[in-house]
Design an enzyme around this catalytic site. Sequence first.
Site, short mmCIF file in Angstrom:
data_model
loop_
_atom_site.label_atom_id
_atom_site.label_comp_id
_atom_site.label_asym_id
_atom_site.label_seq_id
_atom_site.Cartn_x
_atom_site.Cartn_y
_atom_site.Cartn_z
N GLU A 114 4.59 -37.33 33.24
CA GLU A 114 4.07 -36.08 32.70
C GLU A 114 2.56 -36.17 32.52
O GLU A 114 2.02 -37.24 32.22
CB GLU A 114 4.69 -35.80 31.33
CG GLU A 114 6.19 -35.60 31.35
CD GLU A 114 6.77 -35.45 29.95
OE1 GLU A 114 7.99 -35.34 29.86
OE2 GLU A 114 5.99 -35.44 28.97
N CYS B 182 -4.18 -35.23 29.00
CA CYS B 182 -3.39 -36.31 28.40
C CYS B 182 -2.56 -36.91 29.52
O CYS B 182 -1.65 -36.26 30.06
CB CYS B 182 -2.49 -35.75 27.29
SG CYS B 182 -1.48 -37.02 26.47
N CYS C 166 8.39 -45.96 28.87
CA CYS C 166 7.54 -46.74 27.97
C CYS C 166 8.31 -47.94 27.45
O CYS C 166 9.49 -47.82 27.09
CB CYS C 166 7.06 -45.88 26.80
SG CYS C 166 5.90 -46.73 25.70
N CYS D 101 9.13 -46.74 20.48
CA CYS D 101 8.97 -46.14 19.15
C CYS D 101 10.21 -45.30 18.84
O CYS D 101 10.65 -44.50 19.66
CB CYS D 101 7.72 -45.27 19.10
SG CYS D 101 6.18 -46.20 19.29
N CYS E 268 10.02 -41.41 19.45
CA CYS E 268 9.38 -40.92 20.68
C CYS E 268 10.37 -40.78 21.82
O CYS E 268 11.23 -41.65 22.02
CB CYS E 268 8.25 -41.86 21.06
SG CYS E 268 7.36 -41.36 22.56
N CYS F 197 5.07 -36.22 24.34
CA CYS F 197 5.21 -36.91 25.63
C CYS F 197 6.64 -37.41 25.84
O CYS F 197 7.30 -37.89 24.92
CB CYS F 197 4.21 -38.06 25.75
SG CYS F 197 4.35 -39.34 24.51
#
Length: 362
Positions: free
Chosen positions: A99, A112, A119, A123, A126, A349
């Site tokens: 993205e 961004c 990832c 987290c 997230c 995100c």
Amino acid sequence: MPSDPIAHSKINFFGAAPVAFDELVRQWGWPVFRAKQVRDWIYAKLVADPAKMSNLGRADRETLTQNVDFTTAAVARRQDSSDGTRKLLLNWPGGAQAETVMIPDADRRTACVSSQVGCPVGCKFCASGINGVKGNLTAGQIVEQIFALDVLLQAQSPNPAQPERITNVVFMGMGEPLANYANVIAAIRILHDPECFNIGARRITLSTVGVPAKMRELAEEALPVNLAISLHAPNEPLRRQLIPWAEHFGLDDILDAARYYFERTGREITLEYILLAGVNDRPEHARELAKLCRTLRANVNLIRYNEVEGLPFGRPLSEDVVRFQEILREAGVNAHVRKSRGRDIDAACGQLRRKEEVKETI
């Protein structure tokens, strides 16, 4: 007579620094000014089709087509927010997907960008890391995100002769930039290069959860980019609950590396702090954060949480956000509340990519 290009696999234009592309055209027997002409078509005119590069001869256009990949990403989905935020989900051959978001604010147009597919940090709040990390984006794929957003801005411009361009870049999309260090640094150099996007280093922000060795390495790159640390908790126990990767890198080591970065670059650190209702937004957390801030030159960006479907975290109350900021400011901390952008398009995100993955499994 110029020599025929040596048969080889295509190079990715957006991943090639000007010096590398200049060397390539020399190998073809071209004068080096031809490389500058190509860069002008790409970066100034946003034309990435060699067939449309009218000041190059037919043979030269064919050479480019046969030997260079220009735009390789396809826009899988696009979302437009009522506040002007635009989000693209890009697909590349081979399966990479990421993205990228354009955020307008006064005369700034901030990109961004993502650095990885997914990832590794995980987290708890997230969407990016729900399914882990599937790989690194190349330097070319990172840079191409900026090109895609510039093309989008040009298409929407009321004056196509003077379209808006991306003015600022933040590495705050999918992925941990310092876990893809070589490609991210190569991309930053291309974004910064006057012959490419010519975006000033001080208009580029790299956001990391904290990788001390790489933070120190970044301090030696002679690129005074802004460094932001995704903190999200004022103490080690809470941080480890929210950020599993925190087990690998202690908070004290991260803050030491941040101080080193400031000493070497003179750039003040930004601490990013996502406020989660009832989790890390209490007055006692603000007081702890203020105490931590007194140990280094830093400012604080407070971010209201954008809810993610399926995750058990809520958006903080406005009065709690105001009180949190007040406590920091009363303690002498330069604290700002970042505007929430793109809430109507799930701009946090990883959310758009996650929706696409869910749709594919149905």
